[in-house]
Motif scaffolding. Structure first.
Motif, PDB file in Angstrom:
ATOM      1  N   ARG A 119     -25.753  -4.789  -4.515  1.00 19.62           N
ATOM      2  CA  ARG A 119     -27.213  -4.620  -4.438  1.00 19.62           C
ATOM      3  C   ARG A 119     -27.920  -5.960  -4.654  1.00 19.62           C
ATOM      4  N   ARG A 120     -27.463  -6.694  -5.655  1.00 18.58           N
ATOM      5  CA  ARG A 120     -28.115  -7.957  -5.987  1.00 18.58           C
ATOM      6  C   ARG A 120     -27.888  -9.028  -4.930  1.00 18.58           C
ATOM      7  N   SER A 121     -26.850  -8.856  -4.120  1.00 15.88           N
ATOM      8  CA  SER A 121     -26.616  -9.833  -3.039  1.00 15.88           C
ATOM      9  C   SER A 121     -27.191  -9.343  -1.715  1.00 15.88           C
ATOM     10  N   GLY A 122     -27.948  -8.233  -1.759  1.00 17.26           N
ATOM     11  CA  GLY A 122     -28.647  -7.755  -0.571  1.00 17.26           C
ATOM     12  C   GLY A 122     -27.842  -6.874   0.351  1.00 17.26           C
ATOM     13  N   LYS A 123     -26.632  -6.473  -0.056  1.00 15.69           N
ATOM     14  CA  LYS A 123     -25.781  -5.622   0.778  1.00 15.69           C
ATOM     15  C   LYS A 123     -25.949  -4.169   0.334  1.00 15.69           C
ATOM     16  N   TYR A 124     -27.068  -3.580   0.760  1.00 15.42           N
ATOM     17  CA  TYR A 124     -27.485  -2.289   0.213  1.00 15.42           C
ATOM     18  C   TYR A 124     -26.599  -1.136   0.677  1.00 15.42           C
ATOM     19  N   ALA A 125     -26.212  -1.119   1.937  1.00 15.70           N
ATOM     20  CA  ALA A 125     -25.364  -0.029   2.437  1.00 15.70           C
ATOM     21  C   ALA A 125     -24.008  -0.038   1.736  1.00 15.70           C
TER      22      ALA A 125
ATOM     23  N   HIS B 115     -32.296   3.107  -8.283  1.00 13.56           N
ATOM     24  CA  HIS B 115     -32.749   1.709  -8.280  1.00 13.56           C
ATOM     25  C   HIS B 115     -32.547   1.096  -6.896  1.00 13.56           C
ATOM     26  N   LEU B 116     -31.412   1.381  -6.306  1.00 15.18           N
ATOM     27  CA  LEU B 116     -31.095   0.856  -4.980  1.00 15.18           C
ATOM     28  C   LEU B 116     -32.141   1.276  -3.958  1.00 15.18           C
ATOM     29  N   GLY B 117     -32.600   2.518  -4.039  1.00 17.15           N
ATOM     30  CA  GLY B 117     -33.576   3.033  -3.080  1.00 17.15           C
ATOM     31  C   GLY B 117     -34.942   2.396  -3.171  1.00 17.15           C
ATOM     32  N   THR B 118     -35.217   1.639  -4.241  1.00 15.22           N
ATOM     33  CA  THR B 118     -36.525   0.993  -4.393  1.00 15.22           C
ATOM     34  C   THR B 118     -36.563  -0.419  -3.833  1.00 15.22           C
ATOM     35  N   GLN B 119     -35.423  -0.932  -3.359  1.00 14.93           N
ATOM     36  CA  GLN B 119     -35.374  -2.318  -2.884  1.00 14.93           C
ATOM     37  C   GLN B 119     -36.127  -2.466  -1.557  1.00 14.93           C
ATOM     38  N   ASN B 120     -36.780  -3.610  -1.387  1.00 14.10           N
ATOM     39  CA  ASN B 120     -37.513  -3.879  -0.149  1.00 14.10           C
ATOM     40  C   ASN B 120     -36.537  -4.008   1.027  1.00 14.10           C
ATOM     41  N   GLY B 121     -36.883  -3.357   2.121  1.00 19.32           N
ATOM     42  CA  GLY B 121     -36.101  -3.519   3.337  1.00 19.32           C
ATOM     43  C   GLY B 121     -34.875  -2.640   3.446  1.00 19.32           C
ATOM     44  N   VAL B 122     -34.688  -1.670   2.538  1.00 26.31           N
ATOM     45  CA  VAL B 122     -33.505  -0.807   2.644  1.00 26.31           C
ATOM     46  C   VAL B 122     -33.698   0.183   3.788  1.00 26.31           C
ATOM     47  N   ASP B 123     -32.583   0.604   4.372  1.00 26.47           N
ATOM     48  CA  ASP B 123     -32.635   1.587   5.449  1.00 26.47           C
ATOM     49  C   ASP B 123     -33.085   2.943   4.912  1.00 26.47           C
ATOM     50  N   ARG B 124     -33.506   3.800   5.846  1.00 26.85           N
ATOM     51  CA  ARG B 124     -34.033   5.112   5.473  1.00 26.85           C
ATOM     52  C   ARG B 124     -33.004   5.937   4.702  1.00 26.85           C
ATOM     53  N   ASP B 125     -31.723   5.857   5.110  1.00 30.94           N
ATOM     54  CA  ASP B 125     -30.710   6.666   4.439  1.00 30.94           C
ATOM     55  C   ASP B 125     -30.502   6.209   2.994  1.00 30.94           C
ATOM     56  N   VAL B 126     -30.642   4.911   2.726  1.00 30.55           N
ATOM     57  CA  VAL B 126     -30.517   4.408   1.354  1.00 30.55           C
ATOM     58  C   VAL B 126     -31.726   4.857   0.540  1.00 30.55           C
ATOM     59  N   LYS B 127     -32.911   4.772   1.147  1.00 27.47           N
ATOM     60  CA  LYS B 127     -34.128   5.221   0.476  1.00 27.47           C
ATOM     61  C   LYS B 127     -34.036   6.702   0.132  1.00 27.47           C
ATOM     62  N   ASP B 128     -33.561   7.501   1.089  1.00 24.52           N
ATOM     63  CA  ASP B 128     -33.418   8.947   0.851  1.00 24.52           C
ATOM     64  C   ASP B 128     -32.393   9.235  -0.252  1.00 24.52           C
ATOM     65  N   ALA B 129     -31.298   8.483  -0.229  1.00 23.27           N
ATOM     66  CA  ALA B 129     -30.281   8.663  -1.273  1.00 23.27           C
ATOM     67  C   ALA B 129     -30.857   8.323  -2.640  1.00 23.27           C
ATOM     68  N   GLY B 130     -31.691   7.277  -2.686  1.00 20.53           N
ATOM     69  CA  GLY B 130     -32.333   6.901  -3.938  1.00 20.53           C
ATOM     70  C   GLY B 130     -33.252   7.986  -4.445  1.00 20.53           C
ATOM     71  N   GLU B 131     -34.030   8.580  -3.535  1.00 16.49           N
ATOM     72  CA  GLU B 131     -34.948   9.655  -3.932  1.00 16.49           C
ATOM     73  C   GLU B 131     -34.173  10.871  -4.437  1.00 16.49           C
TER      74      GLU B 131
END
Length: 933
Positions: A610-616, A641-657
């Motif tokens: 996550r910290r290196s920008g590899k969100y998937a 926390h991962l789902g709040t990062q700027n520029g994450v894909d929709r599936d990561v955002k949904d997983a975060g929620e």
């Protein structure tokens, strides 16, 4: 009483219930059913010698329509058979026993009470069984958790019932007696007798013109209890009190910089004391003091504040020192459980020799009562030994009294005393000496709750009397074992014990030398702040590890690597460093490491990715972790926390929620099941999930539970407090202002903390949280608290705005604080420190308010900023839900310029676009007032 305090008391009570033996659960359970059914019941579960008996059910009513059965057996809620066809043999046996009691007709109610906690899945599985379905209408199953809730509710409604339960639950007893001060003022010793004569002497000392009283006397002479009584006696005279331990303050340092040494948070003593008329108590100070040591409290003294210090030493001829007077004869009789009329000559002589020490009198009474020893025997044994009565410290007498303890209790006491530490986490103590022994020493009041939540203390005099010789090896080994049992998970209990024993842990670390294999001592020291941690992480962060290495080594090196990453200032270099870490962790995962190490590697691989920008890839790592350990709360927190990062894909955002919803569900179902650090991190990230926030705003009970997380974290002294606090006040401050005010009222120590006691990175959060809370306090008409809060916020704003350049977010926060603190010029100066390209509508909003606050001559500038602000907000999708506040701002500007038509038009637009019912109602009132003018 605040809800979070109630929950902490119940949590402690659950732990005490699980320690009940077969006799204890019988007596407590029988009383619980009798009170619940509001009728006396027959108890045949114990024989005349108070031993469990057979041949009959434990409890029943006269007509046998009610039957109760009790169990202290472990595994009471476990089943045999399969998941699809579970068999609860112990429960089935009790049901059969109860059904057979009445003969032809079955009882109407069957209570099954256990001292064990049921498993989360127990109810659904048991309800699926034939016996569960057949007798569902008459079965009432009470586990330790439900019994604790019932005992608590019965106790607060009936003092006589409370007195019964107090016999069995010492910590609950003291919490019930002192719940209004829970987590702050220490508990009174059990059986404590208020000595009016001592309180009177202290009061006279202050009334004579002294602002400082240093109450001195030997250990056990009642100084701390007298200080507690003085605070309580004067709670209507002083709006506030502050209690710290003597070891918390070095007189060479400022009182602003006090750091509680027993696991608590920093305390701005001077700020709190000077804010309003207060009592400051410094308990058990070990060096000489004079009034000049308290010069920084001058403003508080002028308001009528006083300082009360307890100490074993004195400074001759100093006017601030006061020798604690002996107990009166009447108070001594009461403390010993005697009366002047009935007392023997031997008793009177014992009192004349021992009333210098209330501790000796109370211990004598307690030991005789609990161990069935004749008091006259103890009186004679002590008085007949000249060496005992000639020892002015009282240690020899206490040592003699302790010989009356059962061997197991005395052995446990010596184990604690020989460790050289008198303060310990309660959960650790149960591991160190055993739960039953710990409970026994609590019942005897030898172990008493400290004012830091979750900590038990051993009185200094008892420790000296019981000590054979200090040897920390036993407790160090137990701490290592305790950490190992938790697999290195830094629960509040583990962290607290590490902090309490940090000096002896460090000494043992040095003794073992640096060439040894990395062990749990290394990992413990990495949890501390300061030079020790810095020096250690520099030794460890670049050490490699492999699949044969131990869990403590791998955890220690990974922690050291994380600490080292914070020293890398270049963002790209830091990202590259995390990518290297992630690759190393993933390489090791392929080597077939044990599961506990797999969990650790997956967790930190996910964080590093996550910290290196590899969100998937990070999400994939966390999902693998959930497959191994689906109930690990921290993993859901990481995904959220991962789902709040700027520029994450929709599936990561949904997983975060989705992860955030799961985590909130855990908190809602059982607050204490989720580690506080995980709950705090979730709260800090929650405002990124706006749909969830909107849903929660309509759930008052859940909002209160989240508020409990904030309050408890303050009691625990967790450094994530401000991040969660600002998030909470931002999300719920408007609709739930009363709850925000309750948080602020419950943690005055943290509210008045100076910026130099808070990490720089937390300053903005602290500033905004305090400002939001001040607004909430004003909305609740609590002007006193509102001023205290905004004054504290202004101190952070001043520090933040000292920078030559400010980020837009930071400047907005500072400007908001200055506007509410009536310092608009400072707000405008802060705004000018933001580069033009970074100025947004949030910042322009505060700029316009600052010009309004400046008054006549600046209204045109306010309107210009408001118009620019509105145009910017209209283009921002994230601002649409709050567009009404920008219309309202324009309305206010037009009103100041006497443009009523435009003011009314903008106000109507604000109402039309407002989705918040409370705010809309305020706007409608404002519109009505304007149109009537």
């Amino acid at each position: 009483m605040f809800e979070h305090i109630k929950k902490r008391i119940i949590k402690g009570l659950i732990e005490e219930i699980t320690c009940l033996d077969a006799t204890g659960i019988e007596l407590v359970g029988h009383n619980y059913i009798s009170q619940r059914e509001n009728q006396p019941l027959i108890h045949h579960g114990l024989n005349k010698d108070y031993m469990p008996s057979g041949y009959t059910v434990d409890t029943f009513s006269d007509d046998s329509s009610i039957v109760g059965e009790y169990s202290a057996e472990k595994g009471y809620f476990d089943y045999s058979g399969t998941k699809e066809a579970p068999v609860y043999s112990k429960i089935n046996k009790d049901i059969a026993h109860a059904l057979g009691h009445k003969g032809e007709s079955d009882p109407e109610k069957i209570y099954l009470i256990s001292n064990q906690e049921e498993n989360p899945s127990f109810r659904s599985k048991f309800n699926s069984t034939q016996i569960g379905q057949e007798h569902a209408d008459r079965l009432i199953i009470i586990d330790a958790r439900e019994l604790a809730k019932g005992v608590y509710e019965q106790s607060i409604t009936n003092p006589t019932v409370a007195d019964f339960y107090k016999q069995y639950f010492p910590a609950f007893s003291q919490n019930m007696d002192n719940y209004e001060y829970f987590g702050k003022l220490p508990n009174s010793c059990e059986g404590h007798v208020k000595a009016d004569e001592i309180i009177g002497v202290i009061s006279n000392h202050f009334e004579s013109g002294n602002a400082v009283c240093i109450l001195y006397g030997v250990s056990g002479s009642g100084k701390t209890q007298s200080a507690i009584d003085f605070v309580r006696r004067n709670n209507g005279v002083f709006p506030n009190y502050i209690w710290i331990g003597g070891e918390d303050w070095n007189s060479d340092s400022s009182l602003c910089s006090v750091q509680r040494s027993r696991g608590g948070a920093p305390v701005n003593v001077a700020g709190l004391f000077n804010a309003e008329k207060s009592i400051l108590v410094i308990d058990n100070y070990t060096a000489g003091l004079e009034e000049s040591n308290f010069e920084e409290l001058r403003a508080g003294f002028e308001k009528g504040g006083v300082v009360l210090v307890t100490s074993q030493i004195s400074v001759p001829q100093s006017s601030v020192y006061l020798s604690i007077p002996q107990l009166s004869i009447d108070s001594a009789f009461a403390l010993l459980g005697e009366t002047a009329q009935s007392a023997s000559d031997l008793c009177k002589e014992f009192i004349s020799r021992c009333r210098f020490s209330p501790l000796i009198l109370s211990m004598t009474k307690k030991l005789c009562h609990d161990q069935g020893i004749d008091k006259e025997i103890i009186y004679r044994e002590i008085l007949d030994d000249p060496e005992l009565v000639d020892d002015s410290s009282g240690a020899s007498i206490v040592k003699k009294i302790l010989t009356g303890l059962p061997d197991s209790s005395l052995s446990a006491l010596k184990q604690i005393a020989n460790s050289g530490k008198n303060y310990h986490d309660i959960e650790f103590l149960r591991h160190f000496i055993g739960a039953l022994k710990c409970n026994s020493l609590q019942k005897l009041s030898i172990l008493a709750p400290e004012n830091t939540t979750g900590v038990l203390r051993l009185h200094d005099l008892i420790s000296i009397a019981a000590q054979d010789g200090v040897d920390s090896s036993s407790i160090i080994a137990s701490i290592e074992d305790y950490i190992s049992l938790k697999s290195g998970d830094m629960t509040p209990s583990v962290l607290r014990q590490i902090h309490l024993c940090s000096d002896i842990i460090y000494d043992e670390h040095l003794r073992r030398g640096g060439s040894r294999d990395i062990d749990w001592l290394h990992y413990s020291l990495l949890q501390l702040e300061g030079d020790k941690k810095i020096a250690l992480h520099e030794e460890l962060f670049d050490i490699d590890f492999n699949k044969s290495d131990s869990l403590p080594k791998i955890k220690s090196v990974i922690d050291a690597k994380e600490i080292h990453s914070y020293t890398i200032t270049d963002n790209n270099a830091r990202k590259d460093y995390y990518a290297v870490c992630a690759n190393r962790y993933n390489e090791l995962l392929k080597d077939g490491v044990p599961e506990d190490i797999q969990l650790e590697l997956l967790h930190h691989a996910g964080k590093s990715l996550r910290r290196s920008g590899k969100y998937a890839e990070a999400l994939e790592s966390f999902n693998q972790l959930l497959e191994l350990k689906p109930s690990w709360h921290a993993t859901y927190g990481q995904i959220a926390h991962l789902g709040t990062q700027n520029g994450v894909d929709r599936d990561v955002k949904d997983a975060g929620e989705q992860a955030m919803r799961v985590l909130l569900g855990f908190i809602q179902d059982e607050l204490f099941s989720v580690p506080l650090r995980v709950s705090l991190a979730a709260l800090a990230r929650l405002r990124s999930y706006k749909e969830i926030v909107r849903e929660i705003n309509d759930q008052q009970e859940l909002v209160k539970k989240l508020a409990d997380v904030i309050s408890i974290s303050a009691l625990e002294g967790l450094d994530q407090f401000y991040e969660a606090f600002v998030s909470f006040t931002s999300m719920f401050g408007y609709k739930h202002s009363r709850t925000c005010v309750s948080i602020a009222e419950s943690i005055p120590e943290l509210i008045a903390i100076p910026p130099n006691q808070v990490e720089n990175k937390q300053w903005v959060s602290a500033c905004e949280a305090l400002t939001n809370s001040s607004v909430a306090a004003g909305r609740e008409s609590n002007e006193r608290l509102a001023k205290l809060l905004i004054d504290s916020a202004l101190s952070f704003a001043n520090e933040i705005s000292d920078s030559k350049h400010l980020r837009s977010y930071d400047a907005r926060c500072v400007a908001k604080t200055y506007n509410i603190g009536h310092q608009p010029n400072k707000a405008l100066i802060a705004i000018t420190k933001v580069p033009d390209e970074d100025v947004n509508h949030w910042l322009l909003y505060e700029k316009s308010k600052a010009y309004l606050e400046l008054g006549k001559g600046h209204y045109e500038e306010a309107l210009a900023s408001a118009k620019e602000c509105f145009e910017s907000a209209r283009k921002d999708q994230n601002a649409q839900a709050r567009i009404s506040i920008y219309h309202d701002l324009l309305s206010r500007c037009y009103m100041q310029l006497d443009d009523h038509d435009n003011s009314i038009r903008e106000l109507r637009e604000a109402i039309e676009n407002c989705s918040n019912e409370t705010y809309r109602a305020e706007l409608e009132v404002k519109l009505a007032d304007i149109t009537q003018c």
